[in-house]
Scaffold this motif. Structure first.
Motif, PDB file in Angstrom:
ATOM      1  N   ASP A  82     -21.449 -30.974  55.981  1.00  0.00           N
ATOM      2  CA  ASP A  82     -21.335 -29.540  55.679  1.00  0.00           C
ATOM      3  C   ASP A  82     -22.725 -28.889  55.773  1.00  0.00           C
ATOM      4  OD1 ASP A  82     -20.726 -27.045  54.743  1.00  0.00           O
ATOM      5  OD2 ASP A  82     -19.827 -27.717  52.859  1.00  0.00           O
ATOM      6  N   VAL A  83     -22.970 -28.198  56.881  1.00  0.00           N
ATOM      7  CA  VAL A  83     -24.264 -27.539  57.101  1.00  0.00           C
ATOM      8  C   VAL A  83     -24.042 -26.027  57.098  1.00  0.00           C
ATOM      9  CG1 VAL A  83     -26.229 -27.247  58.674  1.00  0.00           C
ATOM     10  CG2 VAL A  83     -25.106 -29.483  58.482  1.00  0.00           C
ATOM     11  N   ARG A  84     -24.814 -25.288  56.295  1.00  0.00           N
ATOM     12  CA  ARG A  84     -24.686 -23.828  56.261  1.00  0.00           C
ATOM     13  C   ARG A  84     -26.041 -23.221  56.611  1.00  0.00           C
ATOM     14  NH1 ARG A  84     -20.593 -22.958  52.072  1.00  0.00           N
ATOM     15  NH2 ARG A  84     -19.581 -24.980  51.878  1.00  0.00           N
ATOM     16  N   SER A  85     -26.016 -21.996  57.061  1.00  0.00           N
ATOM     17  CA  SER A  85     -27.303 -21.384  57.391  1.00  0.00           C
ATOM     18  C   SER A  85     -27.374 -19.931  56.949  1.00  0.00           C
ATOM     19  CB  SER A  85     -27.582 -21.489  58.885  1.00  0.00           C
ATOM     20  OG  SER A  85     -26.753 -20.595  59.589  1.00  0.00           O
ATOM     21  N   TYR A  86     -28.597 -19.460  56.762  1.00  0.00           N
ATOM     22  CA  TYR A  86     -28.844 -18.058  56.405  1.00  0.00           C
ATOM     23  C   TYR A  86     -29.662 -17.423  57.533  1.00  0.00           C
ATOM     24  CZ  TYR A  86     -33.364 -20.048  55.131  1.00  0.00           C
ATOM     25  OH  TYR A  86     -34.554 -20.724  55.168  1.00  0.00           O
ATOM     26  N   PRO A  87     -29.388 -16.161  57.832  1.00  0.00           N
ATOM     27  CA  PRO A  87     -30.195 -15.461  58.835  1.00  0.00           C
ATOM     28  C   PRO A  87     -31.530 -15.071  58.207  1.00  0.00           C
ATOM     29  CG  PRO A  87     -28.484 -14.017  57.975  1.00  0.00           C
ATOM     30  CD  PRO A  87     -28.305 -15.324  57.290  1.00  0.00           C
ATOM     31  N   GLU A  88     -32.607 -15.608  58.757  1.00  0.00           N
ATOM     32  CA  GLU A  88     -33.938 -15.364  58.189  1.00  0.00           C
ATOM     33  C   GLU A  88     -34.231 -13.860  58.130  1.00  0.00           C
ATOM     34  OE1 GLU A  88     -36.942 -17.277  60.448  1.00  0.00           O
ATOM     35  OE2 GLU A  88     -38.381 -17.396  58.800  1.00  0.00           O
ATOM     36  N   PHE A  89     -34.917 -13.444  57.092  1.00  0.00           N
ATOM     37  CA  PHE A  89     -35.313 -12.050  56.844  1.00  0.00           C
ATOM     38  C   PHE A  89     -34.147 -11.178  56.381  1.00  0.00           C
ATOM     39  CE2 PHE A  89     -38.014 -13.456  60.522  1.00  0.00           C
ATOM     40  CZ  PHE A  89     -39.097 -13.814  59.742  1.00  0.00           C
ATOM     41  N   ALA A  90     -32.937 -11.428  56.916  1.00  0.00           N
ATOM     42  CA  ALA A  90     -31.809 -10.584  56.539  1.00  0.00           C
ATOM     43  C   ALA A  90     -31.207 -11.063  55.222  1.00  0.00           C
ATOM     44  CB  ALA A  90     -30.750 -10.598  57.639  1.00  0.00           C
ATOM     45  N   GLN A  91     -31.284 -12.386  54.968  1.00  0.00           N
ATOM     46  CA  GLN A  91     -30.688 -12.930  53.748  1.00  0.00           C
ATOM     47  C   GLN A  91     -31.626 -13.965  53.148  1.00  0.00           C
ATOM     48  OE1 GLN A  91     -27.451 -16.018  53.472  1.00  0.00           O
ATOM     49  NE2 GLN A  91     -26.172 -14.192  53.408  1.00  0.00           N
ATOM     50  N   SER A  92     -31.776 -13.931  51.851  1.00  0.00           N
ATOM     51  CA  SER A  92     -32.664 -14.900  51.210  1.00  0.00           C
ATOM     52  C   SER A  92     -32.009 -16.277  51.175  1.00  0.00           C
ATOM     53  CB  SER A  92     -32.966 -14.446  49.779  1.00  0.00           C
ATOM     54  OG  SER A  92     -33.349 -15.541  48.993  1.00  0.00           O
ATOM     55  N   PRO A  93     -32.804 -17.325  51.388  1.00  0.00           N
ATOM     56  CA  PRO A  93     -32.250 -18.678  51.282  1.00  0.00           C
ATOM     57  C   PRO A  93     -31.694 -18.967  49.890  1.00  0.00           C
ATOM     58  CG  PRO A  93     -34.673 -18.733  51.539  1.00  0.00           C
ATOM     59  CD  PRO A  93     -34.237 -17.331  51.771  1.00  0.00           C
ATOM     60  N   ILE A  94     -32.225 -18.283  48.884  1.00  0.00           N
ATOM     61  CA  ILE A  94     -31.754 -18.509  47.514  1.00  0.00           C
ATOM     62  C   ILE A  94     -30.388 -17.856  47.300  1.00  0.00           C
ATOM     63  CG2 ILE A  94     -32.257 -17.978  45.089  1.00  0.00           C
ATOM     64  CD1 ILE A  94     -33.957 -20.246  46.179  1.00  0.00           C
ATOM     65  N   TYR A  95     -30.132 -16.763  48.020  1.00  0.00           N
ATOM     66  CA  TYR A  95     -28.813 -16.133  47.946  1.00  0.00           C
ATOM     67  C   TYR A  95     -27.750 -17.108  48.461  1.00  0.00           C
ATOM     68  CZ  TYR A  95     -25.030 -12.825  48.639  1.00  0.00           C
ATOM     69  OH  TYR A  95     -23.820 -12.194  48.586  1.00  0.00           O
ATOM     70  N   LEU A  96     -28.074 -17.780  49.569  1.00  0.00           N
ATOM     71  CA  LEU A  96     -27.127 -18.764  50.110  1.00  0.00           C
ATOM     72  C   LEU A  96     -26.940 -19.917  49.123  1.00  0.00           C
ATOM     73  CD1 LEU A  96     -25.333 -19.896  52.379  1.00  0.00           C
ATOM     74  CD2 LEU A  96     -27.392 -20.846  53.439  1.00  0.00           C
ATOM     75  N   LEU A  97     -28.037 -20.371  48.542  1.00  0.00           N
ATOM     76  CA  LEU A  97     -27.937 -21.461  47.552  1.00  0.00           C
ATOM     77  C   LEU A  97     -27.019 -21.054  46.401  1.00  0.00           C
ATOM     78  CD1 LEU A  97     -28.757 -24.150  46.192  1.00  0.00           C
ATOM     79  CD2 LEU A  97     -30.789 -22.987  45.312  1.00  0.00           C
ATOM     80  N   ALA A  98     -27.240 -19.841  45.884  1.00  0.00           N
ATOM     81  CA  ALA A  98     -26.419 -19.376  44.758  1.00  0.00           C
ATOM     82  C   ALA A  98     -24.946 -19.315  45.158  1.00  0.00           C
ATOM     83  CB  ALA A  98     -26.919 -18.014  44.276  1.00  0.00           C
ATOM     84  N   SER A  99     -24.656 -18.867  46.387  1.00  0.00           N
ATOM     85  CA  SER A  99     -23.263 -18.788  46.844  1.00  0.00           C
ATOM     86  C   SER A  99     -22.626 -20.169  46.888  1.00  0.00           C
ATOM     87  CB  SER A  99     -23.182 -18.178  48.252  1.00  0.00           C
ATOM     88  OG  SER A  99     -23.954 -17.026  48.333  1.00  0.00           O
ATOM     89  N   VAL A 100     -23.369 -21.133  47.400  1.00  0.00           N
ATOM     90  CA  VAL A 100     -22.816 -22.486  47.511  1.00  0.00           C
ATOM     91  C   VAL A 100     -22.599 -23.079  46.118  1.00  0.00           C
ATOM     92  CG1 VAL A 100     -23.337 -24.846  48.264  1.00  0.00           C
ATOM     93  CG2 VAL A 100     -23.720 -22.922  49.822  1.00  0.00           C
TER      94      VAL A 100
END
Lengths: 375, 375
Positions: free
Chosen positions: A81-99
């Motif tokens: 399970d690999v997920r990605s965030y679009p750099e500059f548009a979304q914070s990597p921490i936002y993705l972490l919190a979602s997961v």
């Protein structure tokens, strides 16, 4: 399977089960590489571009990366399970919190690397998941990674031997009149030729600078009588090295020979002393006392350190680390003399803790005599 | 004087005076090197071993280092007041708090690098100085460092030219049948031979991997028709580089030539478009639109970035950075095509913003035609 060869999966699962955590999150390059198999080169050079693994106690692991590295990450990792965030548009921490939310952990106990995650990212994470409980899991990773798998031991030994070889060959080819920087370059060139794709540490301390722990090599020419201390580390496909040797230019004086011999006696004595159950701090005290008997005051803060994907690792052979040595630990044993009267002497070997003692893995060169740069 | 040559002192003092801060503290290697002149090699490899500079609005700067690096730090820095902490026995943050107290800042407004200082150290600092007010000063440092001194421009250009040379020579010497890893090693060997004491980035993306942003070079042999994208960075006495070039193995097809030509047209157009006052985000949009006119959808998150001691720096040529370009900024301009139908194309040049436009500093090679590895 690659995962079992390079990650101490059993030890990790036991540590997580025994902790009070519902999940741990890896965010430093060593821990992400260790838990996913994915070594993303930009992770270290572009610290904002977080790569993270979420490792729940129950459920499947997830690897989070920025979109531009996703394809490569998928090709490298054993995590499905690999997920990605679009750099500059979304914070990597936002993705972490979602997961974490998706995994039902919005109010869970989550281990994070407080010694790596920056204050800014930490505050962002807490504000996104105010009801979760975040606890430091740096030690959990440190303890698990301190005991190496056979695949790791093989890779770290290969890296160390290539490094030792680069250094010793360069010493043998060196000439009086060559500059410090030229000698260092020669070592680094050989290191690269023997497979290093990165240089962790390139220290060449000569003459009056041999007293400095990690000075910068100069355009100064090597002179007869100089002590030359090299402390070198490369990275070979993610696996690093850290080896040090000392040489003298021209001909060693009786005093230099005697000091080197005392120094080596302490280092070898420490290695002899090391076995499962011995405390890291006691190895430090062993050296301090052994030097004292030889009339030398020990001034450095440690005499060695666990070695692994993160460089210096637990156990640290320092006065405040009461960890026990355990089988399959890799330790760099490197007491060092940095004395304004005696000069600088260092001999750093990679040592494997075995059931019945300690084995030196850096065996390319015979270190019994002080190496001479004949030039 | 060295300080004025390598640090934009005037800009820094103005930024500090205009801020509401009583002092700023540098803790990342780029900011400590920039504000002290001391590059401590272990600072990056042993993240616990903090090196810090305290820079008060009124009063003298202080450099804080661990005791084992103190002698070397004193020899390197232009800061007169150097203090040290004994590693393991005392936390580096305890020393920082003591110095801030001594400077009368226990209740002051202190800028810290929240994007670098770890959560654990940040919590420790707040608990030691509960009445101080800590604010992020990452942007202050970023803005100051974005405008380079003549000494910096010279060093970064030398580093970039050596890197370009290493890459181009390796391309010209490369042979069909050589592996990706062998070609990369050849580049890195040359990089080291030309003075690099560290490697920041060693990416060689060939064949099907040319689509990955930063893959690992493989033991796969180069084949006729392969696109080969190299994105390489070394560090030369603390000053890094970041240059990329693309080549084709054997003979370029008409399609490859055409795509390269379109790609270069966009990159050169962007450089032409850059001058003081232009917004970073507008350079990004320029490229997106220029590609669109040529029938190419742009997929990467940026088209370039400020370059300096920290690698990627502000201004970032990305859609959300509204900073203006200013004279003496150094920018890596690197739009990249990573397209599964077209393949991977990248041309990254170091560009200096001047009063009247932008000048390409990486002029070792002629990039008009797609480079061919004839082998």
């Amino acid at each position: 399977m690659q995962r079992e060869m390079l990650m101490n999966v059993e030890e990790f699962q036991r540590a997580l089960a025994e902790s009070n955590l519902d999940a741990v999150v890896a965010v430093s390059q060593p821990n992400v590489f260790y838990t996913s198999g994915a070594l993303i080169p930009t992770q270290k050079e572009i610290p904002d571009r977080l790569v993270q693994t979420v490792l729940p106690k129950d459920g499947d692991d997830v690897l989070l990366t920025c979109a531009i590295e996703e394809r490569f990450a998928r090709a490298e990792t054993w995590i499905e399970d690999v997920r990605s965030y679009p750099e500059f548009a979304q914070s990597p921490i936002y993705l972490l919190a979602s997961v974490l939310k998706e995994k039902g952990l919005a109010e869970g106990r989550v281990g994070i690397e407080k010694k790596y995650l920056t204050g800014a990212y930490y505050e962002e994470l807490v504000s996104l998941l105010p009801r979760a409980r975040f606890e430091a899991c740096d030690d959990l990773f440190g303890e698990v990674r301190s005991v190496k798998t056979p695949g790791e031991i093989k890779r770290f030994q290969q890296a160390a031997l290539a490094t030792e070889r680069a250094m010793m060959e360069a010493f043998h080819e060196a000439k009086i009149g060559q500059t410090e920087k030229e000698l260092l370059d020669c070592i680094l060139l050989k290191l690269t030729a023997y497979g290093a794709d990165d240089i962790r540490l390139g220290v060449l301390a000569a003459g009056d600078q041999s007293l400095h722990a990690h000075p910068k090599a100069r355009d100064r020419e090597l002179q007869a009588g100089d002590l030359v201390r090299a402390d070198i580390g490369g990275v070979f496909n993610g696996y690093g090295s850290d080896v040090a040797r000392t040489a003298v230019v021209g001909k060693a004086t009786q005093d230099q020979k005697a000091t080197y011999s005392k120094h080596r006696e302490v280092q070898r004595g420490a290695i002899q002393y090391m076995q499962p159950g011995v405390l890291a701090c006691d190895v430090f005290q062993y050296c301090v006392q052994a030097y004292r008997k030889l009339g030398i005051d020990y001034s450095a803060p440690h005499v060695g350190h666990g070695f692994g994907l993160g460089g210096h690792e637990v156990p640290m052979l320092q006065p405040h680390d009461a960890r026990e040595l355990r089988p399959n630990m890799l330790i760099c044993v490197e007491p060092v003399i940095l004395d304004k009267d005696l000069g600088g002497y260092q001999l750093e070997d990679l040592v494997l803790i075995k059931e019945d003692g300690a084995e030196i893995l850096t065996t390319y060169s015979d270190t019994e005599e002080l190496c001479v740069i004949e030039g």
